[in-house]
Design an enzyme around this catalytic site. Structure first.
Site, mmCIF file in Angstrom:
data_model
loop_
_atom_site.group_PDB
_atom_site.id
_atom_site.type_symbol
_atom_site.label_atom_id
_atom_site.label_comp_id
_atom_site.label_asym_id
_atom_site.label_seq_id
_atom_site.Cartn_x
_atom_site.Cartn_y
_atom_site.Cartn_z
ATOM 1 N N LYS A 101 0.866 -1.176 0.000
ATOM 2 C CA LYS A 101 0.000 0.000 0.000
ATOM 3 C C LYS A 101 0.905 1.229 0.000
ATOM 4 C CE LYS A 101 -4.540 0.943 0.637
ATOM 5 N NZ LYS A 101 -5.754 0.222 0.302
ATOM 6 N N GLY A 201 -19.663 7.235 6.536
ATOM 7 C CA GLY A 201 -18.892 7.607 5.349
ATOM 8 C C GLY A 201 -19.670 7.386 4.073
ATOM 9 N N GLY A 203 -18.605 8.241 0.936
ATOM 10 C CA GLY A 203 -17.652 8.544 -0.131
ATOM 11 C C GLY A 203 -17.877 7.643 -1.332
ATOM 12 N N VAL A 205 -17.152 4.505 -2.020
ATOM 13 C CA VAL A 205 -17.768 3.204 -1.745
ATOM 14 C C VAL A 205 -19.088 3.375 -1.004
ATOM 15 C CG1 VAL A 205 -17.486 0.954 -0.656
ATOM 16 C CG2 VAL A 205 -15.489 2.102 -1.602
#
Ligand code: NAI
Length: 330
Positions: A101, A201, A203, A205
């Site tokens: 990552k 959240g 966002g 996704v």
């Protein structure tokens, strides 16, 4: 790239007191990561950490996060945790890739985004294919196109014949079918109709997930730091809005964390009222003990690296030129 520093150099710049949450080489009580590169570029303001956790299954594959971190150590810990999670995720999805990552520390003030991501692409290229990047929180397909001009070790870019690209809808779909399965198994409900889901959240996704859940008849409770997204969810899905400090303890059946990691910790776990947790966020559990604590309370936690693998499956198929991800969208 003006300066690519390796770990030895970074040691000189490290704060005197490192947080106990990670060392420069890895996470506590875990084997060290194979490779960690700290790269900077003065001209563009780039500061990035590329963490290769394991290449045992193949090149390390995982997205790039663009985020404002409180300090460098927090960024390093995030990169190390995320990279380790990718090793688990890629192995569980039976992909021929290891785990890695990247994080980019968002520069303060004005910056040239294209120049920054070009410099990031050069940093990825410097690892010669040991790490392959794609989108994560804060990065877009447009950013990955810039990266692609500087390295072939990148995915998440729509192909001419329209497959691949933004992984977030596929990630959301995987989370959605996981919630459906968990609701049947643990809540003994045959469908999502009327099931109350708290979404942290909204966002890339989270929004797609909200759409899928709404279409299936779920009742949404939502929170996001971005008030405009919350307002849109209220309007489009009839969602109930709660504060960001209340979403984890909302009176719901299912909790879907789709923002950042470590949200399930010693403080929050005792407050969770949902009986099922399944969300897109990577590393939702601060520690393995928090998973045990949820289990002891009768809360079923579906591991993030299982339920959110749709995105990496998609970008891996794209990278390997395997065509449309029909295996995912069934
Ligand atoms: P995003 O950046 O598009 O969305 C994150 C959302 O969370 C934003 O709307 C943001 O305002 C909100 N947020 C941030 N802090 C919050 C807080 N304290 N409370 C409530 N909302 C907050 O990111 P994306 O791509 O949707 O990813 C979400 C999570 O899923 C991340 O943990 C990411 O690593 C993970 N993930 C994403 C994949 C993808 O395909 N994009 C694949 C696998 C995992």
């Amino acid at each position: 790239m003006n300066a690519i520093t390796d770990l030895a150099r970074a040691l000189q710049d490290a704060p005197a007191e490192l947080s106990p949450s990670s060392s420069l080489f890895g996470l506590p009580d875990q084997p060290a990561h194979e490779r960690v590169l700290l790269a900077s570029d003065e001209a563009t303001g780039l500061k990035t950490i590329l963490a290769v956790h394991s290449t045992a299954r193949g090149p390390a594959f995982g997205g790039c996060r663009f985020w404002t971190y409180g300090d460098d150590q927090t960024a390093l810990t995030d990169a190390l945790r995320l990279a380790q999670g990718m090793s688990l995720k890629n192995a569980l999805a039976d992909l021929p890739f290891g785990g890695g990552k990247a994080v980019i520390l968002r520069p303060a003030g004005d910056f040239d985004r294209a120049a920054l991501f070009a410099a990031f692409g050069r940093a990825v290229q410097s690892l010669n294919g040991a790490y392959i990047t794609a989108e994560d929180v804060g990065t877009t397909t447009a950013d990955m196109r810039v990266v692609q001009q500087n390295t072939p070790f990148v995915s998440g870019i729509p192909r001419d014949n329209a497959f691949g690209g933004d992984p977030s809808p596929k990630t959301a779909w995987g989370v959605f079918v996981s919630i459906e399965a968990g609701v049947k198994l643990h809540l003994k409900r045959e469908s999502l109709a009327g099931v109350r889901v708290a979404l942290q959240g909204l966002g890339a996704v989270g929004w797609h997930l909200a759409e899928f859940l709404h279409m299936a008849g779920a009742k949404l409770v939502v929170a996001d730091v971005d008030a405009a997204k919350v307002a849109r969810a209220q309007e489009k899905f009839g969602a109930v809005a709660v504060g960001i400090n209340e979403i984890l303890s909302a009176e719901v059946d299912v909790l879907a964390p789709c923002a950042l990691g470590a949200v399930l910790n010693a403080q929050t776990v005792p407050q969770v009222r949902a009986r099922l947790i399944a969300g897109a966020a990577n590393n939702q559990l601060a520690t393995a003990q928090d998973g045990d604590a949820l289990h002891a309370r009768g809360v079923m936690y579906l591991p993030d690296y299982l339920v959110n693998a749709g995105g990496i499956i998609s970008v891996a198929r794209e990278y390997r030129n395997e065509g449309e991800e029909t295996a995912v969208m069934v």
